[in-house]
Write an enzyme that holds these catalytic residues in place. Structure first.
Site, short mmCIF file in Angstrom:
data_model
loop_
_atom_site.label_atom_id
_atom_site.label_comp_id
_atom_site.label_asym_id
_atom_site.label_seq_id
_atom_site.Cartn_x
_atom_site.Cartn_y
_atom_site.Cartn_z
N LYS A 1 -13.04 2.88 -12.03
CA LYS A 1 -13.41 3.88 -11.04
C LYS A 1 -12.96 5.23 -11.57
O LYS A 1 -11.81 5.38 -11.99
CB LYS A 1 -12.67 3.54 -9.73
CG LYS A 1 -13.02 4.38 -8.54
CD LYS A 1 -12.67 3.57 -7.29
CE LYS A 1 -12.44 4.39 -6.06
NZ LYS A 1 -12.04 3.52 -4.93
N ASP B 1 -19.32 14.29 -9.39
CA ASP B 1 -18.94 14.50 -10.79
C ASP B 1 -18.58 13.19 -11.50
O ASP B 1 -18.29 13.18 -12.69
CB ASP B 1 -17.78 15.50 -10.89
CG ASP B 1 -16.55 15.07 -10.11
OD1 ASP B 1 -16.52 13.90 -9.64
OD2 ASP B 1 -15.63 15.89 -9.94
N ASP C 1 -21.40 -0.78 2.62
CA ASP C 1 -21.23 -0.84 1.16
C ASP C 1 -19.77 -1.08 0.78
O ASP C 1 -19.46 -1.31 -0.39
CB ASP C 1 -21.75 0.44 0.48
CG ASP C 1 -21.14 1.70 1.07
OD1 ASP C 1 -21.28 1.91 2.29
OD2 ASP C 1 -20.51 2.46 0.33
N ASN C 2 -18.88 -1.04 1.75
CA ASN C 2 -17.48 -1.34 1.48
C ASN C 2 -17.06 -2.66 2.14
O ASN C 2 -15.88 -2.89 2.38
CB ASN C 2 -16.58 -0.20 1.98
CG ASN C 2 -16.81 1.08 1.18
OD1 ASN C 2 -17.26 1.04 0.04
ND2 ASN C 2 -16.50 2.21 1.78
P1 AMP Z 1 -17.06 5.31 -1.11
O1 AMP Z 1 -17.11 5.86 0.28
O2 AMP Z 1 -15.86 5.70 -1.89
O3 AMP Z 1 -17.30 3.85 -1.13
O4 AMP Z 1 -18.28 6.00 -1.91
C1 AMP Z 1 -19.56 6.12 -1.39
C2 AMP Z 1 -20.56 6.47 -2.47
O5 AMP Z 1 -20.28 7.75 -3.04
C3 AMP Z 1 -20.63 5.51 -3.62
O6 AMP Z 1 -21.97 5.37 -3.97
C4 AMP Z 1 -19.82 6.21 -4.69
O7 AMP Z 1 -20.18 5.78 -5.98
C5 AMP Z 1 -20.18 7.66 -4.47
N1 AMP Z 1 -19.15 8.62 -4.94
C6 AMP Z 1 -17.97 8.91 -4.38
N2 AMP Z 1 -17.29 9.85 -5.09
C7 AMP Z 1 -18.09 10.17 -6.14
C8 AMP Z 1 -17.96 11.09 -7.25
N3 AMP Z 1 -16.89 11.88 -7.43
N4 AMP Z 1 -19.00 11.14 -8.14
C9 AMP Z 1 -20.08 10.37 -7.98
N5 AMP Z 1 -20.25 9.50 -6.98
C10 AMP Z 1 -19.27 9.39 -6.06
MG MG Z 2 -17.45 2.16 -1.84
#
Ligand code: AMP
Ligand code: MG
Length: 478
Positions: free
Chosen positions: A109, A121, A252-253
């Site tokens: 990650k 980013d 998605d989590n």
């Molecule tokens: P999460 O809520 O952390 O599960 O993330 C939700 C979505 O946002 C997922 O598709 C992640 O891959 C994307 N995501 C979160 N932070 C970033 C980042 N800094 N750059 C690219 N994608 C991100």
């Molecule tokens: Mg996630």
């Protein structure tokens, strides 16, 4: 080459859901923390992992022959809103490895942008990656199914957030990264094309990997759904019993394996209150502590929708079966939770025990009592010790009735943790880590590795946050 075999089963079997991706080379990688026991368990040599080659693996720049790093595609409901394509924007599945018994995903990650990065980013920063390391390892030690942290490596790259912060990559191990959102993406395609092949293949893969007993059932897909409902009912009950708030229970989590995944805005509740929310973006309290069982059931309803065409050709029949299993979620959850609660109070099942539990939770809420230390005080009281914070008048009558049930101190000691990752301690340790002092993180990890064994000299780790540490806020995806 690395003394390690990484298979590319997912990448090979699901090219539709796997996009080849490459980690960005970190300018100045420095291993901050390595989970040596986990490495050893996975057959990885900790000494090798500390070498430049090992760090290459942990940051994705040197992967063994045969491995095929991919970003996984998935969809998902975020705070109730459907997003048709999410996917790993900043994560990579390096491949699968085995400990001789089970298969695990090794993933990164913060390893750079992928084709799912959208405006992001692709990066992660030291604080939140160490935070995931600490909290997921604490969950593991508490005996709660979870992804695990293998290492955090500082990249030496500046990352722009509200301020400029030091970049990091987390290496993570999971039973798999299949999630409800993986099925949502595939089901959406199946609906559009009428072709169920990929959906069936993904479901078969999930059965194989996580719920093999479902393969024996008359309809293996119905059995898969029932197995995931069971695993998640148990998981959420475990969260509720220790006061864990996930904070971003989007579909998605939500894993198919039943592991806790994605440690972003999660935190442990201190004063008992079902309305507790830490996440700065959860304005409506959708993912508040007390809502977690209901939200999980909602997520499982979204999972059921993806599988309906595999349940039966008859739509009504498929829906009836899905509803029946889904309606079983709350009773199952409640069964796990009440078994766990009875153990926490040291009580055998009875009407009186159920009433005592309800009343205690009401007293905890009305008096803003720290959830974790309450149960340890109660454990001490069951052992004949002083009642400490329980000496409060509010509990007097309740305590008498509880004692009349002859609570089992031994059980209580076994199930009530002394040490949880308290927010103020985690923050203190991360602040030190930002100054390059990893000692407090290491110390905290050592404490949390044995949450049920009280040790002299660790009183500060068992105590609630001082009052000035109020209004704690957590952040997503930082
Ligand atoms: P999460 O809520 O952390 O599960 O993330 C939700 C979505 O946002 C997922 O598709 C992640 O891959 C994307 N995501 C979160 N932070 C970033 C980042 N800094 N750059 C690219 N994608 C991100
Ligand atoms: Mg996630």
């Amino acid at each position: 080459m690395p003394p390690l075999v990484l298979t590319a089963d997912f990448a090979r079997e699901f090219p539709e859901l796997a996009v080849r991706a490459q980690a960005e080379a970190p300018p100045n990688p420095r291993l901050l923390i390595l989970n040596e026991p986990l490495a050893t368990q996975l057959g990885l040599d900790p000494q090798w992992l500390k070498s430049p080659e090992g760090i290459g693996l942990l940051t994705g720049t040197a992967v063994p022959d045969g491995a095929t790093p991919v970003a996984q595609a998935y969809a998902g409901h975020q705070f109730g809103n459907y997003v048709p394509v999410l996917g790993d924007g900043r994560a990579l599945l390096l491949g699968e490895l085995t400990d001789g018994q089970s298969q695990f995903d090794l993933s990164l990650k913060g390893s750079g942008r992928t084709s799912f990065a959208r405006g992001g980013d692709g990066l992660a920063v030291v604080g939140p990656m160490l935070r995931e390391y600490v909290i997921s390892e604490a969950m593991y030690a508490l005996g709660i199914p979870t992804t695990r942290a293998l290492a955090v490596t500082a990249t030496g790259r500046d990352v722009q957030r509200e301020t400029v912060l030091p970049g990091a990559v987390l290496a993570r191990v999971a039973a798999s990264h299949l999630r409800v959102g993986s099925f949502q993406l595939v089901a959406q395609q199946a609906r559009a094309t009428g072709d169920l092949t990929l959906l069936r293949r993904l479901a078969d893969h999930a059965i194989d990997r996580h719920h093999p007993q479902a393969a024996e059932a008359e309809n293996r897909y119905i059995a898969l759904f029932a197995a995931v409902v069971e695993a998640q009912a148990s998981l959420v009950a475990r969260w509720m019993l220790v006061g864990f708030i996930h904070g971003v229970m989007n579909t998605d989590n939500t894993t198919i394996s039943g592991e806790t995944i994605d440690y972003g805005p999660c935190a442990f509740m201190e004063a008992y209150d079902p309305a507790t929310v830490f996440s700065s973006i959860d304005h409506a309290g959708r993912y508040a502590f007390g809502n977690q069982p209901l939200v999980m059931q909602w997520n499982l309803a979204r999972f059921a929708e993806t599988l309906l065409p595999l349940f039966s050709d008859d739509e009504d029949k498929a829906l009836t079966v899905a509803m029946e299993i889904l309606e079983g979620f709350m009773p199952r959850y409640h069964g796990f939770w009440s078994d766990g609660m009875l153990a926490k109070f040291g009580l055998a099942r009875s009407m009186e025990a159920a009433a005592l539990i309800d009343q205690a939770l009401m007293l905890l809420k009305n008096n803003a009592v720290d959830y974790t230390s309450f149960f340890r005080s109660l454990t001490k009281a069951a052992q004949g010790g002083a009642e400490g914070p329980l000496a409060d008048n509010a509990f007097e009558e309740w305590l008498q009735r509880w004692r009349a049930q002859t609570p089992d101190a031994e059980t209580m000691q076994r199930v009530n943790p002394v040490y949880i990752p308290r927010n103020h301690l985690v923050e203190q340790a991360l602040t030190a880590a930002m100054r390059d002092d990893l000692a407090p993180v290491q110390k905290l990890l050592g404490v949390l590795a044995e949450p049920y064994r009280e040790r002299d000299g660790l009183e500060d780790y068992a105590a609630p946050a001082p009052p000035e540490f109020g209004g704690y806020r957590t952040f997503c995806g930082t």
